[in-house]
Design an enzyme around this catalytic site. Structure first.
Site, short mmCIF file in Angstrom:
data_model
loop_
_atom_site.label_atom_id
_atom_site.label_comp_id
_atom_site.label_asym_id
_atom_site.label_seq_id
_atom_site.Cartn_x
_atom_site.Cartn_y
_atom_site.Cartn_z
N SER A 198 0.91 3.84 -3.24
CA SER A 198 0.45 4.97 -3.99
C SER A 198 -1.07 5.28 -3.52
O SER A 198 -1.73 4.61 -2.91
CB SER A 198 0.30 4.55 -5.62
OG SER A 198 1.38 3.81 -5.82
N GLY A 224 0.89 -1.18 -0.12
CA GLY A 224 0.14 0.03 -0.05
C GLY A 224 0.89 1.19 0.11
O GLY A 224 1.28 1.98 0.96
N SER A 254 -1.99 -3.60 -5.94
CA SER A 254 -2.25 -4.99 -6.69
C SER A 254 -2.53 -6.31 -5.66
O SER A 254 -1.85 -6.24 -4.56
CB SER A 254 -0.78 -5.37 -7.31
OG SER A 254 -0.55 -4.47 -8.31
N GLU A 306 9.71 7.85 -16.96
CA GLU A 306 10.16 9.46 -16.99
C GLU A 306 10.99 9.64 -15.63
O GLU A 306 11.93 10.13 -15.47
CB GLU A 306 9.05 10.37 -16.81
CG GLU A 306 8.24 10.47 -18.30
CD GLU A 306 7.35 9.26 -18.57
OE1 GLU A 306 6.80 8.51 -17.76
OE2 GLU A 306 7.43 8.92 -19.81
N GLU A 338 19.30 -10.19 -4.43
CA GLU A 338 18.69 -10.58 -5.70
C GLU A 338 18.38 -9.43 -6.63
O GLU A 338 18.24 -9.66 -7.71
CB GLU A 338 17.52 -11.32 -5.68
CG GLU A 338 17.77 -12.87 -5.16
CD GLU A 338 16.46 -13.45 -5.13
OE1 GLU A 338 15.55 -13.47 -5.80
OE2 GLU A 338 16.64 -14.88 -4.82
C1 FAD Z 1 -0.23 -2.39 -13.19
C2 FAD Z 1 0.07 -1.43 -12.16
C3 FAD Z 1 0.20 -1.92 -10.67
C4 FAD Z 1 0.50 -1.33 -9.61
N1 FAD Z 1 0.74 -2.13 -8.43
C5 FAD Z 1 0.81 -1.14 -7.43
C6 FAD Z 1 0.86 -1.68 -6.10
O1 FAD Z 1 0.79 -3.00 -5.92
N2 FAD Z 1 1.03 -1.06 -4.78
C7 FAD Z 1 1.13 0.72 -5.00
O2 FAD Z 1 1.21 1.22 -3.92
N3 FAD Z 1 0.99 0.93 -6.50
C8 FAD Z 1 0.95 0.41 -7.35
N4 FAD Z 1 0.99 0.85 -8.45
C9 FAD Z 1 0.84 2.52 -8.63
C10 FAD Z 1 2.26 2.92 -9.35
O3 FAD Z 1 3.41 2.88 -8.56
C11 FAD Z 1 2.05 4.34 -9.82
O4 FAD Z 1 0.94 4.38 -11.06
C12 FAD Z 1 3.34 5.09 -10.38
O5 FAD Z 1 3.90 5.29 -9.48
C13 FAD Z 1 2.75 6.42 -10.89
O6 FAD Z 1 1.86 7.22 -10.22
P1 FAD Z 1 0.79 7.88 -10.91
O7 FAD Z 1 0.04 6.71 -11.48
O8 FAD Z 1 -0.09 8.63 -9.78
O9 FAD Z 1 1.01 8.88 -12.07
P2 FAD Z 1 1.68 10.30 -12.04
O10 FAD Z 1 2.71 10.48 -10.74
O11 FAD Z 1 0.53 11.12 -11.74
O12 FAD Z 1 2.34 10.51 -13.46
C14 FAD Z 1 1.51 10.85 -14.55
C15 FAD Z 1 2.32 11.09 -15.44
O13 FAD Z 1 3.31 12.29 -15.23
C16 FAD Z 1 4.69 11.81 -15.22
N5 FAD Z 1 5.52 12.61 -14.13
C17 FAD Z 1 5.28 12.71 -13.17
N6 FAD Z 1 6.18 13.32 -12.36
C18 FAD Z 1 7.04 13.41 -13.15
C19 FAD Z 1 8.39 14.10 -12.87
N7 FAD Z 1 8.88 14.67 -11.76
N8 FAD Z 1 9.02 14.35 -14.21
C20 FAD Z 1 8.69 13.78 -15.47
N9 FAD Z 1 7.41 13.17 -15.52
C21 FAD Z 1 6.52 13.04 -14.49
C22 FAD Z 1 4.69 10.38 -15.05
O14 FAD Z 1 5.78 9.81 -15.70
C23 FAD Z 1 3.58 9.90 -15.70
O15 FAD Z 1 3.87 9.76 -17.28
C24 FAD Z 1 0.55 0.19 -9.76
C25 FAD Z 1 0.59 0.85 -11.03
C26 FAD Z 1 0.24 -0.17 -12.16
C27 FAD Z 1 -0.15 0.57 -13.54
#
Ligand code: FAD
Lengths: 394, 379
Positions: free
Chosen positions: A132, A130, A164, A378, A249
């Site tokens: 995001s 947990g 997830s 990114e 690992e």
């Molecule tokens: C299949 C999948 C499984 C996941 N599983 C888990 C999980 O089990 N537990 C969990 O906690 N999270 C999980 N996540 C969440 C994942 O870690 C986040 O989606 C990810 O960190 C991006 O955050 P966001 O979706 O809020 O996108 P945002 O951070 O809002 O990003 C949106 C866009 O802006 C860009 N961006 C943001 N900041 C910057 C910057 N500083 N410079 C340049 N570009 C930037 C990003 O690259 C992206 O293209 C999962 C996500 C997916 C898709």
């Protein structure tokens, strides 16, 4: 520089290969009862994890009491090669085995180890991560789920998202804010929260291509009470736990990804051999070129992986590691794009009847999971530029 | 598989880099560009350090080390944009004699290479194509001798090399491998140096005007069989070496660009703090590392004579081609105006990187080769 491993390493490989042949779960078991999320432990998966644990093959680099045999890094590498080659999943709860259990061993109390970490190794419990939140994705440290100390424990309020496996997990490795007045990295703690705690609710988030799939979830915390004994590590020191994983690992996680790239490429090439002869010359040459470019990328990823492993195994640092996540996930995505385009209008079909699985176009959309989760491409580029190459923060 | 340089290999690299920093500074390269120096002194120094002898067998006075070591040296030569006969002599002439000739011929022609007394090159390409099938120059038997006619293109050092391996084809050998290979003294050829973008590489076109080759200079007699296969092995080595030279230049361009992005300030901050710049530099780093990994895999398959060597050579050359495209383009762009001047060193490297793309098959031609070996298209 050498193409082959030492004989001792090869004999380690044969030992594991023989054991695997006798003990692996069968294809029938696996397809009859597939894991439907990354924290789902079907019966065969529980038994398989237990068998690996008992025989010291779950985490070979660990001592026997933790399901290993004190194997050297290069032995763990060939172990992973063999698992991939046999196409047997090591676990159906990768974040539990790869991140949660090792963090508990590193930072947890004896009680936490016996209640949470050991059951993961024995295939009895699974865990979700947990991290995001709706307002905290790439900027994870801005998370706002609150844990307030009250009595002999914490009261948790807030929301996680993209968690997830949350609907199958037994407990959550929860990052929450315990000091709202401290600078953002300094007021975070990790709690181990049983998913059946009153006040914890899970709402599955229908997936882009499989609305019925329940891997992604929202998790809501409403006055959920968590005992103080479930605080992992020190209060307000949770950020230090964010990067923990199977440390020994860490230099090998690329291997599974690369072998997946190779098998995806083999499938692409096999289909191309049937389709290309039917295309007009220009389109044929263009498609062949796209496919060969994928091949170059896959082989480059593989060589880069082995090279970085060799550096780590010699005790050096391997900056290539930072490149692998972005490059492998982008190559994976490109393979699926090229695969769907190769089929022309047939690329629009969502089901591949011949293989009995999702066709390229759906897998292409799924592949964004690799370039978005665990630090987007990114963010990886920011990390490479700033931490590896030393460019100033913008 | 261990794809990292060993202690010994790293030592060689540092050693070569150190020597070249002193003996081949950009000022020397610029003088060669300007026609004011030939770089002969540098070659003498390489000979003194036994670099040409590195991978030759001890039997002919070599040091008996591997093709990985040669690759290390060539990568450093690319990084320094070094002029001179090393590339053609060590990575073209030498494998041609070893793979195509008899053991006696290897002794005769390679011992002087090990001693630094002879330079050589390989004339195989015609009309910019390196594949054996493209060879159209004619070899005609005359008693036990052979007579060569036709033309060759893109021969490195053809105007200065002491010995040239010429590949030509007998026309009346229907149904059999008609390719042959011959060692011709350099001064018997008519070589026409071309004015090319990187003048430290002496790229020539060659005319073969009834050149008589005595039997003892015939490495592979037309019709002898297996010549095409042997020639392909020679091309593997030469191709990987050109990739090494290209990647050496690219890595240096990347490093210069990175340093510049940290130093150069605009809008009150280093340009490397702008994300549009940062991400491009991260991508340059990625492509240089990837191409390097494929390069050393290819070098290793040759050193260990692994069956994957042909494919690995094409992978390395295709990757080097994409690498130079991106690195030259962003490297120059991110330097702004300073990169467009003669005095600034960047252009020397850009030109070496570009030259590598065109030699021993472009990236596109190697991808075509891979498409054939993967059976995506007909052979
Ligand atoms: C299949 C999948 C499984 C996941 N599983 C888990 C999980 O089990 N537990 C969990 O906690 N999270 C999980 N996540 C969440 C994942 O870690 C986040 O989606 C990810 O960190 C991006 O955050 P966001 O979706 O809020 O996108 P945002 O951070 O809002 O990003 C949106 C866009 O802006 C860009 N961006 C943001 N900041 C910057 C910057 N500083 N410079 C340049 N570009 C930037 C990003 O690259 C992206 O293209 C999962 C996500 C997916 C898709």
């Amino acid at each position: 520089m050498r193409l082959t491993f030492d004989d001792t390493v090869e004999s380690f490989r044969s030992t594991f290969r023989a054991w695997l042949g006798e003990n692996r779960p069968s294809e029938e078991e696996m397809t009859a009862d597939p894991a439907v999320s990354s924290a789902h432990l079907p019966g065969w998966a529980r038994r398989w994890t237990r068998r690996m644990f008992d025989d010291g093959w779950l985490v070979p680099g660990w001592p026997p009491e933790r399901g290993g045999r004190d194997a050297a890094p290069v032995e763990t590498l060939v172990y992973l090669e063999e698992l991939e080659r046999a196409r047997v999943p090591r676990t159906t709860n990768p974040q539990g085995l790869g991140i949660v259990a090792p963090s508990i061993f590193e930072f947890g109390t004896e009680e936490q180890v016996s209640r949470y970490a050991m059951p993961i190794l024995r295939g009895e419990k699974s865990a979700c991560l947990g991290m995001s939140e709706p307002g905290a994705g790439s900027d994870l440290a801005s998370l706002s789920t609150r844990a307030t100390a009250e009595g002999d424990g914490f009261v948790v309020n807030g929301q996680k998202v993209w968690t997830s496996g949350a609907s199958h997990a037994d407990f959550c490795f929860l990052f929450c804010r315990t000091d709202p007045d401290a600078p953002k990295h300094k007021g975070i703690s990790v709690l181990l929260v049983d998913m059946d705690t009153p006040g914890v609710t899970v709402r599955p988030l229908p997936h882009i291509t499989k609305p019925e799939q329940t891997d992604l979830n929202e998790v809501f915390f409403t006055d959920a009470v968590v005992p103080a004994a479930n605080l992992l590590g020190q209060l307000n020191n949770g950020w230090a736990l964010a990067g923990a994983s199977l440390a020994h690992e860490r230099g090998m996680v690329w291997l599974g990804t690369v072998m997946e790239l190779e098998s995806t490429f083999d499938r692409l090439a096999a289909e191309a051999r049937e389709i290309l002869p039917r295309l007009p010359a220009f389109e044929q040459a263009h498609a062949a070129d796209q496919i060969v470019r994928c091949y170059v990328d896959v082989q480059a990823a593989k060589c880069l992986g082995y090279r970085s492993f060799a550096k780590l195994a010699r005790g050096g640092s391997a900056p290539e590691q930072a490149l692998m996540k972005a490059f492998c996930s982008e190559s994976h995505r490109r393979l699926h794009l090229v695969g769907s385009e190769l089929h022309g209008d047939g690329g629009l079909d969502v089901w591949d009847a011949r293989r009995g699985e999702q066709a390229w176009i759906e897998q292409y959309f799924n592949s964004f999971g690799g370039t978005i989760s665990a630090g987007t491409s990114e963010i990886q580029r920011n990390i490479i530029a700033e931490r590896v190459l030393g460019l100033p923060r913008g | 598989m261990d794809l990292e340089l060993s202690e010994e290999e790293l030592e060689l690299r540092d050693n070569v880099r150190g020597v070249l920093a002193a003996a081949c500074p950009p000022s020397l390269v610029r003088s060669v560009f300007e026609g004011k120096d030939t770089g002969d002194a540098l070659w003498e120094q390489m000979v003194g350090l036994y670099w040409p002898a590195l991978a030759l067998p001890e039997r002919v006075g070599g040091l008996g080390r591997t093709f990985v070591d040669v690759t290390i040296v060539v990568e450093e030569l690319g990084r320094a944009v070094a002029p001179g006969p090393y590339l053609a002599t060590v990575t073209q002439f030498t494998p041609a004699v070893s793979e195509l000739g008899s053991p006696e011929q290897a002794d005769r022609f390679l011992a002087p290479v090990a001693a630094g007394e002879t330079t050589g090159t390989l004339a195989v390409a015609e009309h910019g194509r390196w594949e054996p099938a493209a060879v159209a120059a004619v070899a005609r038997p005359e008693g036990s001798d052979w007579v060569l006619t036709g033309s060759k293109s893109t021969v490195l050092d053809a105007d200065t090399a002491d010995e040239v391996v010429v590949v030509a084809r007998a026309t009346d050998t229907a149904g059999i491998d008609g390719l042959g290979a011959f060692v011709v003294p350099g001064d018997e050829l008519e070589a026409f140096p071309r004015r090319v973008i990187d003048p430290t590489l002496r790229i020539c076109d060659v005319v073969l005007d009834d050149i008589e080759v005595p039997a003892d200079r015939v490495l592979a007699e037309p019709g002898a069989g297996g010549t095409t296969q042997a020639l392909r092995r020679v091309l593997d080595e030469a191709t990987v070496a050109v990739a090494a030279s290209t990647i050496g230049a690219c890595r240096r361009i990347f490093e210069m660009t990175l340093d510049y992005a940290k130093e150069r300030e605009q809008f009150g901050r280093p340009i490397g703090s702008f994300q549009a710049v940062k991400h491009r530099i991260a991508d340059l780093y990625s492509i240089v590392e990837r191409s390097t990994a494929l390069l050393y895999f290819a070098a290793l398959t040759i050193a260990e004579d692994d069956p994957r060597r042909r494919e690995a050579a094409s992978l390395a050359k295709a990757a080097a081609g994409d690498c130079q495209r991106l690195v030259a383009e962003d490297g120059l762009q991110l330097h702004g105006g300073i990169g467009m001047t003669w005095e600034y060193d960047l252009h020397l490297l850009l030109k070496r990187a570009k030259a590598g793309e065109a030699l021993f098959g472009t990236a596109a031609s190697h991808r075509a080769e891979l498409a054939r070996s993967l059976e995506l298209v007909a052979p």
